[in-house]
Motif scaffolding. Sequence first.
Motif, PDB file in Angstrom:
ATOM      1  N   ARG A  66      -1.444   6.567  -0.326  1.00  0.00           N
ATOM      2  CA  ARG A  66      -2.515   6.645   0.669  1.00  0.00           C
ATOM      3  C   ARG A  66      -2.002   6.618   2.110  1.00  0.00           C
ATOM      4  O   ARG A  66      -2.663   7.145   3.010  1.00  0.00           O
ATOM      5  CB  ARG A  66      -3.537   5.514   0.442  1.00  0.00           C
ATOM      6  CG  ARG A  66      -4.513   5.802  -0.652  1.00  0.00           C
ATOM      7  CD  ARG A  66      -5.317   7.098  -0.398  1.00  0.00           C
ATOM      8  NE  ARG A  66      -6.588   6.884   0.295  1.00  0.00           N
ATOM      9  CZ  ARG A  66      -6.905   7.401   1.465  1.00  0.00           C
ATOM     10  NH1 ARG A  66      -6.034   8.158   2.115  1.00  0.00           N
ATOM     11  NH2 ARG A  66      -8.086   7.185   2.010  1.00  0.00           N
ATOM     12  N   SER A  97      -2.374   6.137  -5.787  1.00  0.00           N
ATOM     13  CA  SER A  97      -3.797   6.117  -6.127  1.00  0.00           C
ATOM     14  C   SER A  97      -4.081   7.371  -6.949  1.00  0.00           C
ATOM     15  O   SER A  97      -3.915   8.492  -6.467  1.00  0.00           O
ATOM     16  CB  SER A  97      -4.595   6.118  -4.809  1.00  0.00           C
ATOM     17  OG  SER A  97      -5.963   6.146  -5.060  1.00  0.00           O
ATOM     18  N   CYS A  98      -4.481   7.176  -8.196  1.00  0.00           N
ATOM     19  CA  CYS A  98      -4.527   8.309  -9.139  1.00  0.00           C
ATOM     20  C   CYS A  98      -5.929   8.567  -9.673  1.00  0.00           C
ATOM     21  O   CYS A  98      -6.700   7.634  -9.899  1.00  0.00           O
ATOM     22  CB  CYS A  98      -3.623   8.030 -10.341  1.00  0.00           C
ATOM     23  SG  CYS A  98      -1.910   7.709  -9.887  1.00  0.00           S
ATOM     24  N   LEU A  99      -6.197   9.831  -9.918  1.00  0.00           N
ATOM     25  CA  LEU A  99      -7.461  10.216 -10.549  1.00  0.00           C
ATOM     26  C   LEU A  99      -7.175  11.390 -11.472  1.00  0.00           C
ATOM     27  O   LEU A  99      -6.358  12.257 -11.145  1.00  0.00           O
ATOM     28  CB  LEU A  99      -8.481  10.635  -9.478  1.00  0.00           C
ATOM     29  CG  LEU A  99      -9.923  10.818  -9.965  1.00  0.00           C
ATOM     30  CD1 LEU A  99     -10.549   9.470 -10.306  1.00  0.00           C
ATOM     31  CD2 LEU A  99     -10.780  11.504  -8.896  1.00  0.00           C
ATOM     32  N   ILE A 146      -6.896   2.100  -0.885  1.00  0.00           N
ATOM     33  CA  ILE A 146      -6.279   2.589  -2.124  1.00  0.00           C
ATOM     34  C   ILE A 146      -7.320   3.184  -3.085  1.00  0.00           C
ATOM     35  O   ILE A 146      -6.983   4.009  -3.937  1.00  0.00           O
ATOM     36  CB  ILE A 146      -5.491   1.458  -2.840  1.00  0.00           C
ATOM     37  CG1 ILE A 146      -4.474   2.032  -3.840  1.00  0.00           C
ATOM     38  CG2 ILE A 146      -6.413   0.491  -3.566  1.00  0.00           C
ATOM     39  CD1 ILE A 146      -3.293   2.712  -3.221  1.00  0.00           C
ATOM     40  N   CYS A 147      -8.564   2.785  -2.976  1.00  0.00           N
ATOM     41  CA  CYS A 147      -9.582   3.187  -3.961  1.00  0.00           C
ATOM     42  C   CYS A 147      -9.619   4.714  -4.113  1.00  0.00           C
ATOM     43  O   CYS A 147      -9.889   5.429  -3.144  1.00  0.00           O
ATOM     44  CB  CYS A 147     -10.949   2.670  -3.530  1.00  0.00           C
ATOM     45  SG  CYS A 147     -12.256   3.171  -4.676  1.00  0.00           S
ATOM     46  N   PRO A 148      -9.344   5.241  -5.313  1.00  0.00           N
ATOM     47  CA  PRO A 148      -9.275   6.711  -5.478  1.00  0.00           C
ATOM     48  C   PRO A 148     -10.595   7.412  -5.208  1.00  0.00           C
ATOM     49  O   PRO A 148     -10.609   8.604  -4.917  1.00  0.00           O
ATOM     50  CB  PRO A 148      -8.873   6.901  -6.952  1.00  0.00           C
ATOM     51  CG  PRO A 148      -8.528   5.576  -7.484  1.00  0.00           C
ATOM     52  CD  PRO A 148      -9.070   4.534  -6.559  1.00  0.00           C
ATOM     53  N   VAL A 149     -11.702   6.667  -5.321  1.00  0.00           N
ATOM     54  CA  VAL A 149     -13.008   7.296  -5.122  1.00  0.00           C
ATOM     55  C   VAL A 149     -13.757   6.700  -3.932  1.00  0.00           C
ATOM     56  O   VAL A 149     -14.960   6.928  -3.764  1.00  0.00           O
ATOM     57  CB  VAL A 149     -13.863   7.206  -6.411  1.00  0.00           C
ATOM     58  CG1 VAL A 149     -13.253   8.055  -7.517  1.00  0.00           C
ATOM     59  CG2 VAL A 149     -14.014   5.764  -6.884  1.00  0.00           C
ATOM     60  N   SER A 150     -13.054   5.944  -3.094  1.00  0.00           N
ATOM     61  CA  SER A 150     -13.622   5.363  -1.858  1.00  0.00           C
ATOM     62  C   SER A 150     -14.968   4.684  -2.091  1.00  0.00           C
ATOM     63  O   SER A 150     -15.963   5.011  -1.429  1.00  0.00           O
ATOM     64  CB  SER A 150     -13.765   6.450  -0.774  1.00  0.00           C
ATOM     65  OG  SER A 150     -12.509   6.987  -0.473  1.00  0.00           O
ATOM     66  N   LEU A 185       0.825  -1.212   0.000  1.00  0.00           N
ATOM     67  CA  LEU A 185       0.000   0.000   0.000  1.00  0.00           C
ATOM     68  C   LEU A 185       0.862   1.267   0.000  1.00  0.00           C
ATOM     69  O   LEU A 185       0.471   2.305  -0.525  1.00  0.00           O
ATOM     70  CB  LEU A 185      -0.896  -0.026   1.247  1.00  0.00           C
ATOM     71  CG  LEU A 185      -2.087   0.905   1.312  1.00  0.00           C
ATOM     72  CD1 LEU A 185      -3.013   0.744   0.122  1.00  0.00           C
ATOM     73  CD2 LEU A 185      -2.856   0.664   2.605  1.00  0.00           C
ATOM     74  N   ASN A 191      -8.861  10.589   0.181  1.00  0.00           N
ATOM     75  CA  ASN A 191      -8.663   9.877  -1.082  1.00  0.00           C
ATOM     76  C   ASN A 191      -8.260  10.829  -2.215  1.00  0.00           C
ATOM     77  O   ASN A 191      -8.319  12.063  -2.091  1.00  0.00           O
ATOM     78  CB  ASN A 191      -9.901   9.041  -1.441  1.00  0.00           C
ATOM     79  CG  ASN A 191     -11.113   9.876  -1.824  1.00  0.00           C
ATOM     80  OD1 ASN A 191     -10.995  11.046  -2.183  1.00  0.00           O
ATOM     81  ND2 ASN A 191     -12.288   9.287  -1.759  1.00  0.00           N
ATOM     82  N   ALA A 192      -7.856  10.236  -3.338  1.00  0.00           N
ATOM     83  CA  ALA A 192      -7.366  11.018  -4.472  1.00  0.00           C
ATOM     84  C   ALA A 192      -8.433  11.980  -4.998  1.00  0.00           C
ATOM     85  O   ALA A 192      -8.127  13.104  -5.408  1.00  0.00           O
ATOM     86  CB  ALA A 192      -6.905  10.079  -5.585  1.00  0.00           C
ATOM     87  N   GLN A 193      -9.671  11.537  -4.974  1.00  0.00           N
ATOM     88  CA  GLN A 193     -10.758  12.375  -5.475  1.00  0.00           C
ATOM     89  C   GLN A 193     -10.846  13.689  -4.700  1.00  0.00           C
ATOM     90  O   GLN A 193     -10.978  14.766  -5.279  1.00  0.00           O
ATOM     91  CB  GLN A 193     -12.079  11.603  -5.336  1.00  0.00           C
ATOM     92  CG  GLN A 193     -13.286  12.337  -5.869  1.00  0.00           C
ATOM     93  CD  GLN A 193     -14.590  11.620  -5.498  1.00  0.00           C
ATOM     94  OE1 GLN A 193     -14.588  10.648  -4.730  1.00  0.00           O
ATOM     95  NE2 GLN A 193     -15.683  12.087  -6.054  1.00  0.00           N
TER      96      GLN A 193
END
Lengths: 389, 82
Positions: free
Chosen positions: A236, A189-191, B54-58, A184, A242-244
Motif C-alpha cells: 500500500r 494487501s491481496c484480493l 491496508i484494507c483491500p476493500v477500504s 505497512l 486499494n487492491a480492489q
Amino acid sequence: MCPIKYDIVVIGSGPGGSTTARYAAKHGLRVLLIDKRQELGAPIQCSGAISGNALENVEIIADDEFIQEKIYGFGIYNEVGIKTTIDYRTLKPDEYSKSKKPLGFVVDRRRFDRYLMTMAERENVEVSLKSEGLNYTPEKNGTCTLTIRRFNEEIKINTKVIVGADGLQSQVGKWAGLNTHIKLTELASCLQFVVDGVKTDGLLEIITGDKWAPGGYAWIFPKGNGYAEIGLGVTRTLAKQNAQRYLDQFMKESFFKDRFLNARILEIQGGGVPLTAPLNIQYADNLILVGDAARHVNPITGGGIHTAMASGKIAGEFLAELIKSDKEPTKENLKEYQERWLNAMGNKMWQLYQVKHNIFNTKDVLLRDEMLYNTMSNYFSPESEYKKI
Amino acid sequence: MSHESVIFQIGWNACINCGACIAVCPQPPGFVTSFNTIAVNTACDIACMACEIICPVSTIFHLKESEIANDPTFIQLNPRQY
C-alpha cells in the motif's frame, strides 16, 4: 469435555498448526489442537498453490479430496505481456507430464486444512473447534496454564508448551511480548476472484509491473473444473489505490482484458501476505510460533503453505525430543527450534527477504519492474537455488 | 497521521474477513473482534491508520473521539459508552 493436561497445545489448525500437532503426536506427545473457527480454511485468504515436494516433505499424499488442479509450471509476464514460460512438461518431460507426475497443485483450502487436521487426529491428536486461546500464565513447575473459550465455556488447560500457529493475525506471539508487528511497507494487501470463463493451461501465471500491482504481482491460477483464480497483491505504501481498484483495473485494462471478457465471478477472497523477514525471535518461555504467525512466508512469492508445514514438522519433532528428554520448556531450551528452522530453511528465507527488499526499495519504477520480472523468471527455473523454499 | 484517539467502524458488507488490519495493528493483544478485524467501538490511542490503509476493500472508517460526542447515530448504536 477436554482433559486438562497436555504436553503441548497448538493454537490454530492451519497447515502449520496441524502439521506440528501431527508430528508431535506421532513421536509420542499428548497433543491438543484448537481452532476458533467452525470451518477450517475459511474464510479463504490464499490462492492454494503448493509444490509436490512440499507435500512429500511432510508425508502427505496428494489426495483427490483436496486437489483442485495439477500444475506443471509457470508463466511470468512483464507489464506489457512479454512472457517467460517455465513449463516442466517440456523442460523435464521424463519426470513431469499428465501421465507422470505434476510439479505442484492448487488445493481447496477448506478441504486441505480439514484433511491435514484429520491426519493429525489419526495420530491421536485431540481436536477442539470453536475454541479460542485467550491467555496463558506461567506456573512455578515450569508448565503453564492456558485459558481457552470453547463455545461459551472458559476452560483452563495445563501444558508444557503452547504452539502459536494462529496465522497472520497472531495474538499468541503478542501474549509473550514477541515483536510480531508487521510494517505497512511489508504486508501485501491481496484480493482475488474465483472465476468461471477464463481459460488456463496447467501453469501458474504471474504478472509483474507497477501499473498492475505495485509492490507485488498479479496472478492467474487454474482452479479445477474450468475455474480460475485472478488476483493480486499490492504494497500500500507503493500503491495509489486499494487492491480492489487495482484488480478491477487489471481485469479491464491489462493485456489480458480480452481473455477476461467472459469472466464470471464466483467467489471473492482476500488477505494480507507478509512479504517480510521471519521473526527474529520465534520462541519464549513455554511458547513457540510456527507458520504465518512466525512470518514463515516466502517474501518473493508470498507462498506460505509449504513453509508453514515444513516449520510444523521441525517444531513437532523438536518438541517431542525436548519433552521426552524432560528438559524444561524455557526460552533457552526452546531456542533450538529456531536454530533447526534456520538451518533447514530460515537462512534462505532471510536471503530472499534481502532480494525482495532490494527490489521494492528501488526508486526507479522501470528498473524495479525489470528486477522483479527477472527475479520471478529466475526463481521458478529448474536451476534456481531457492526452489525448495 | 492523527494523534487524537479514534474509534474504528467497519462496513461489514464489504469486509472480506481477511485479517490484514489485525496484522498491521500495533496495539497489544486483544484489540480485535470475533470477525477477524481490529476492534470497533473501542478507542485507539495510537491512531496510525495502518488498518484503514491496508484494507483491500477500504471498508474501515474512523471517527475522532471529539467528533463522537456530536454523532447521535454512534451514541444510539453504543448507548453503554455514552
